[in-house]
Design a protein around this motif. Structure first.
Motif, mmCIF file in Angstrom:
data_model
loop_
_atom_site.group_PDB
_atom_site.id
_atom_site.type_symbol
_atom_site.label_atom_id
_atom_site.label_comp_id
_atom_site.label_asym_id
_atom_site.label_seq_id
_atom_site.Cartn_x
_atom_site.Cartn_y
_atom_site.Cartn_z
ATOM 1 N N UNK A 43 0.832 -1.159 0.075
ATOM 2 C CA UNK A 43 0.123 -0.109 -0.018
ATOM 3 C C UNK A 43 1.032 1.288 -0.166
ATOM 4 N N UNK A 44 1.977 1.287 0.959
ATOM 5 C CA UNK A 44 2.789 2.507 0.831
ATOM 6 C C UNK A 44 3.416 2.756 -0.601
ATOM 7 N N UNK A 45 3.849 1.676 -1.056
ATOM 8 C CA UNK A 45 4.517 1.996 -2.420
ATOM 9 C C UNK A 45 3.419 2.477 -3.582
ATOM 10 N N UNK A 46 2.422 1.639 -3.233
ATOM 11 C CA UNK A 46 1.299 1.991 -4.479
ATOM 12 C C UNK A 46 0.827 3.293 -4.169
ATOM 13 N N UNK A 51 -1.756 6.497 -9.178
ATOM 14 C CA UNK A 51 -3.006 6.025 -8.928
ATOM 15 C C UNK A 51 -3.514 6.089 -7.659
ATOM 16 N N UNK A 52 -2.118 5.999 -6.853
ATOM 17 C CA UNK A 52 -2.549 6.592 -5.448
ATOM 18 C C UNK A 52 -3.024 5.149 -4.492
ATOM 19 N N UNK A 53 -3.200 4.050 -5.199
ATOM 20 C CA UNK A 53 -3.347 2.802 -4.395
ATOM 21 C C UNK A 53 -2.915 1.502 -5.073
ATOM 22 N N UNK A 54 -3.424 0.563 -4.345
ATOM 23 C CA UNK A 54 -2.928 -0.800 -4.904
ATOM 24 C C UNK A 54 -3.904 -1.150 -6.075
ATOM 25 N N UNK A 55 -3.202 -1.755 -7.144
ATOM 26 C CA UNK A 55 -3.774 -1.853 -8.423
ATOM 27 C C UNK A 55 -4.237 -3.503 -8.474
#
Length: 76
Positions: A43-46, A51-55
């Motif tokens: 989550x932190x890397x995303x 996109x600002x969030x997990x894909x």
């Protein structure tokens, strides 16, 4: 049911069933497939991406779409 000859570029196929994709689906598929791209599980890397969030893992998306098309496309 369709056969290969029945497909045309641009056709749209709708599944008779729906499927909600959950965070757990994505995480399990990502870990089972040994995907190391943190965009799919960290989550932190995303958050640092555009996109600002997990894909959702694109391989999961492909698998899901293929599975939903079985009754119409590949039972022949």
């Amino acid at each position: 049911m369709r056969r290969y000859e029945d497909f045309t570029v641009g056709d749209v196929y709708r599944s008779q069933v729906g499927r909600t994709v959950t965070e757990t689906d994505n995480l399990l598929f990502t870990m089972l497939s040994l995907n190391t791209n943190e965009l799919h599980f960290n989550e932190e890397a995303a958050k640092a991406t555009e996109w600002g969030r997990i894909l959702v893992n694109s391989a999961f998306t492909l698998s899901l779409v293929t599975g939903l098309s079985v009754t119409d496309v590949s039972e022949n």
